[in-house]
Structures are given as C-alpha cells and as structure tokens.
Design a protein around this motif. Structure first.
Motif, mmCIF file in Angstrom:
data_model
loop_
_atom_site.group_PDB
_atom_site.id
_atom_site.type_symbol
_atom_site.label_atom_id
_atom_site.label_comp_id
_atom_site.label_asym_id
_atom_site.label_seq_id
_atom_site.Cartn_x
_atom_site.Cartn_y
_atom_site.Cartn_z
ATOM 1 N N LYS A 143 28.710 -30.390 -74.915
ATOM 2 C CA LYS A 143 28.573 -29.056 -75.511
ATOM 3 C C LYS A 143 28.172 -29.118 -76.978
ATOM 4 O O LYS A 143 27.644 -28.157 -77.514
ATOM 5 N N THR A 144 28.417 -30.251 -77.626
ATOM 6 C CA THR A 144 28.102 -30.357 -79.049
ATOM 7 C C THR A 144 27.037 -31.405 -79.358
ATOM 8 O O THR A 144 26.874 -31.804 -80.501
ATOM 9 N N HIS A 145 26.304 -31.849 -78.337
ATOM 10 C CA HIS A 145 25.364 -32.950 -78.534
ATOM 11 C C HIS A 145 24.159 -32.783 -77.605
ATOM 12 O O HIS A 145 24.320 -32.478 -76.428
ATOM 13 N N ALA A 146 22.952 -32.965 -78.151
ATOM 14 C CA ALA A 146 21.733 -32.853 -77.349
ATOM 15 C C ALA A 146 20.807 -34.013 -77.673
ATOM 16 O O ALA A 146 20.938 -34.659 -78.712
ATOM 17 N N GLU A 147 19.848 -34.264 -76.759
ATOM 18 C CA GLU A 147 18.921 -35.381 -76.935
ATOM 19 C C GLU A 147 17.512 -35.020 -76.460
ATOM 20 O O GLU A 147 17.358 -34.265 -75.510
ATOM 21 N N HIS A 148 16.548 -35.595 -77.137
ATOM 22 C CA HIS A 148 15.168 -35.639 -76.677
ATOM 23 C C HIS A 148 14.902 -37.106 -76.389
ATOM 24 O O HIS A 148 15.370 -37.980 -77.129
ATOM 25 N N PHE A 149 14.156 -37.421 -75.325
ATOM 26 C CA PHE A 149 13.943 -38.828 -74.994
ATOM 27 C C PHE A 149 12.636 -39.037 -74.253
ATOM 28 O O PHE A 149 12.092 -38.109 -73.661
ATOM 29 N N VAL A 150 12.137 -40.273 -74.315
ATOM 30 C CA VAL A 150 10.980 -40.710 -73.540
ATOM 31 C C VAL A 150 11.330 -42.070 -72.929
ATOM 32 O O VAL A 150 12.071 -42.846 -73.519
ATOM 33 N N GLU A 155 19.222 -48.140 -72.883
ATOM 34 C CA GLU A 155 18.636 -48.817 -71.725
ATOM 35 C C GLU A 155 17.123 -48.735 -71.795
ATOM 36 O O GLU A 155 16.529 -49.332 -72.672
ATOM 37 N N ASN A 156 16.470 -47.970 -70.935
ATOM 38 C CA ASN A 156 15.007 -47.904 -70.909
ATOM 39 C C ASN A 156 14.466 -46.602 -71.483
ATOM 40 O O ASN A 156 13.439 -46.098 -71.031
ATOM 41 N N GLU A 157 15.159 -46.052 -72.482
ATOM 42 C CA GLU A 157 14.722 -44.806 -73.110
ATOM 43 C C GLU A 157 14.807 -44.929 -74.632
ATOM 44 O O GLU A 157 15.708 -45.575 -75.164
ATOM 45 N N LEU A 158 13.863 -44.283 -75.312
ATOM 46 C CA LEU A 158 13.949 -44.083 -76.743
ATOM 47 C C LEU A 158 14.516 -42.684 -76.928
ATOM 48 O O LEU A 158 13.951 -41.711 -76.407
#
Length: 77
Positions: free
Chosen positions: A11-18, A54-57
C-alpha cells in the motif's frame, strides 16, 4: 523494445520495471515512466531507488497509501 511495467508492491510502495537484459532505450523508457509518475504527484526521480531484482531492472518509490488505494480502484474499473 519492452515497455516498462508498473505494480503496487504494498500500500505504501510502487515499482516500474523492465525485464533483463534491457536495451538502453528500454532503460530510458523506464526512467521516463517513473519520472512521469513521480512528477504527477509533485515529486522528483530522486525520491526513487534503482535496483536489480532477479531478472528485472526496478525503480521503486514510496507512495501515499490513500493515492495508492484510489489508483487501484480506478485500475479495477
């Protein structure tokens, strides 16, 4: 090119990733997506952290819990 993805981790944390490996263009798009999201809430990219998971930036940052709940409600519609 892989478009950056977005997820709420908590609820207090978000991410963008590739996914990795990623091209420099993918990394630029990732930074732009995170910058835009943070800018929309009056914040800067310096509020975020970048790490490899792991396999994400991943670019992660704290979010206002009330705004996160509203965003999830809008996404469900």
């Amino acid at each position: 090119m892989t478009a950056p993805s977005f997820r709420h981790v908590h609820k207090t944390h978000a991410e963008h990733f590739v996914p990795l490996p990623a091209s420099l263009l993918d990394v630029a798009e990732l930074l732009a997506a995170a910058r835009s999201t943070l800018h929309d809430t009056g914040r800067t990219l310096t509020d975020a952290t970048v790490h490899q998971d792991e396999n994400e930036l991943v670019i992660s940052y704290p979010v206002d819990p009330e705004l996160a709940e509203l965003a999830q409600a809008v996404t469900r519609r």
